[in-house]
Design a protein around this motif. Sequence first.
Motif, short mmCIF file in Angstrom:
data_model
loop_
_atom_site.label_atom_id
_atom_site.label_comp_id
_atom_site.label_asym_id
_atom_site.label_seq_id
_atom_site.Cartn_x
_atom_site.Cartn_y
_atom_site.Cartn_z
N GLU A 1 0.85 -1.21 0.00
CA GLU A 1 0.00 0.00 0.00
C GLU A 1 0.88 1.26 0.00
O GLU A 1 1.92 1.31 0.68
N TYR B 1 2.99 7.46 4.21
CA TYR B 1 1.62 7.13 4.63
C TYR B 1 1.18 8.18 5.65
O TYR B 1 1.37 8.02 6.86
N LYS C 1 -9.79 2.17 -2.44
CA LYS C 1 -10.04 1.65 -1.08
C LYS C 1 -11.48 1.95 -0.69
O LYS C 1 -11.92 3.11 -0.71
N PHE D 1 -9.54 3.87 6.64
CA PHE D 1 -8.94 3.50 7.92
C PHE D 1 -9.12 4.66 8.90
O PHE D 1 -8.29 5.55 9.00
N GLU E 1 -8.08 8.38 7.82
CA GLU E 1 -7.85 8.58 6.38
C GLU E 1 -8.89 9.51 5.77
O GLU E 1 -8.60 10.23 4.80
N CYS F 1 -5.72 -3.01 2.39
CA CYS F 1 -5.50 -2.96 3.84
C CYS F 1 -6.77 -3.09 4.68
O CYS F 1 -7.28 -4.18 4.85
N TYR F 2 -7.31 -1.98 5.17
CA TYR F 2 -8.47 -2.02 6.07
C TYR F 2 -9.64 -2.78 5.43
O TYR F 2 -10.46 -3.36 6.14
N ARG G 1 -10.75 -6.26 6.62
CA ARG G 1 -11.54 -6.50 7.83
C ARG G 1 -13.00 -6.81 7.52
O ARG G 1 -13.76 -7.19 8.41
N ALA H 1 -0.73 -1.93 4.81
CA ALA H 1 0.28 -1.32 5.69
C ALA H 1 -0.32 -1.26 7.10
O ALA H 1 -0.70 -0.19 7.57
N PHE H 2 -0.48 -2.44 7.74
CA PHE H 2 -0.92 -2.44 9.14
C PHE H 2 0.17 -1.77 9.99
O PHE H 2 1.21 -1.36 9.48
N ASN H 3 -0.07 -1.67 11.27
CA ASN H 3 0.83 -0.92 12.16
C ASN H 3 1.24 -1.83 13.31
O ASN H 3 0.79 -2.97 13.40
N THR I 1 -2.24 -2.78 15.70
CA THR I 1 -3.26 -3.74 15.20
C THR I 1 -2.63 -4.90 14.43
O THR I 1 -3.28 -5.93 14.26
N TYR J 1 5.00 6.85 10.02
CA TYR J 1 4.17 5.64 10.17
C TYR J 1 5.06 4.39 10.16
O TYR J 1 5.91 4.25 9.27
O1 LIG Z 1 -7.05 -2.38 10.02
C1 LIG Z 1 -6.01 -2.07 10.57
O2 LIG Z 1 -5.77 -2.37 11.73
C2 LIG Z 1 -4.96 -1.30 9.84
C3 LIG Z 1 -5.46 -0.73 8.56
C4 LIG Z 1 -4.52 0.16 7.87
O3 LIG Z 1 -3.42 0.40 8.31
C5 LIG Z 1 -4.90 0.76 6.61
O4 LIG Z 1 -6.03 0.58 6.14
O5 LIG Z 1 -4.04 1.41 5.99
#
Ligand SMILES: O=C(O)CCC(=O)C(=O)O
Length: 304
Positions: free
Chosen positions: A50, A56, A127, A131, A143, A171-172, A175, A197-199, A202, A243
């Motif tokens: 991402e 980011y 997307k 997020f 975001e 990414c998000y 979920r 790009a999770f962190n 999470t 980030y």
């Molecule tokens: O869902 C998450 O915990 C992270 C999502 C995220 O970093 C993103 O969507 O860029």
Amino acid sequence: MNVLKKTVNISLIQLAGSTPDKFANLARAESLIAKTMEQYPKTEVIVLPECFNSPYSVKLFRKYAEPIVLNDAKKAPSVFKLSQLALKHKILLIGGSIPEIEETTGKVYNTSLVFNSAGELVGQHRKLHLFDIDIPNGITFKESVTLSPGNKITTIDNSEQSGLKFGLGICYDMRFPEPAMYSSRVEHANCLIYPSAFNTVTGPLHWHLLAKVRSMDNQVYTILCSPSRAAEGLTDEFGDPVYRAYGHSLVVNPKGEILVEAGEEEEILNCELDGSVIDSIRQAIPIGFQRRFDVYEQVKLADE
Ligand SMILES: O=C(O)CCC(=O)C(=O)O
């Protein structure tokens, strides 16, 4: 129905987190793609992370955004570069994501572009779920301060060329089970691909679980490709912390097993996706046609 009739050789590039220099980020992607092809010459598909061309940061997405126009290296250098690289290496390139500006409205999106081995743009995904989260003492990110959400589920059919037919999210988006199920069940995707790009909050909580559950529910391959983790304590031009992505790019098979996984550094992963694994798990645990849509009618997506 499973359209993956052969094996597909796929590489994921866990690129170093993006610098403030867009052209340096593009050059980095270019050199790592060349390295991938040297190391894994059988590669047919490459996935990038991402926002691989931009930091980011909600304060910076607009500055780095470009319109999705083809063959215009000045106006859309990232789009141009991705197309050239797909053509040069004769690969299907899932170009991570880049900030996109829609010229007519001025809206900015987080957009993933896919180029085939002829360098043609064969699909794009904005997307869908932004997020926006707030975890006390953990992480706050919004975001939607600068980005607008996309409005459609994306499934890309490259089955004639590489064998892949895949649901694409960013990414998000991973979920949310519904788009993954729609791509897999209604559109018969054999794979779900999420440039991500999770962190560090999470990521440890949910990254592996989400990849496994998307695969397990839909009996397809799931691919997550992240940037590598930035060093701790760095700040950007606004004095905000840079980030720090989770890393751990991975491929999960249709049984829910991790086939390959990166650590936190820059790294290239390679593996083969085998269509027969989809068939065998669907025969062994046939949840695809055991669903009771007669009971849970409201969530019915399609008849088997
Ligand atoms: O869902 C998450 O915990 C992270 C999502 C995220 O970093 C993103 O969507 O860029």
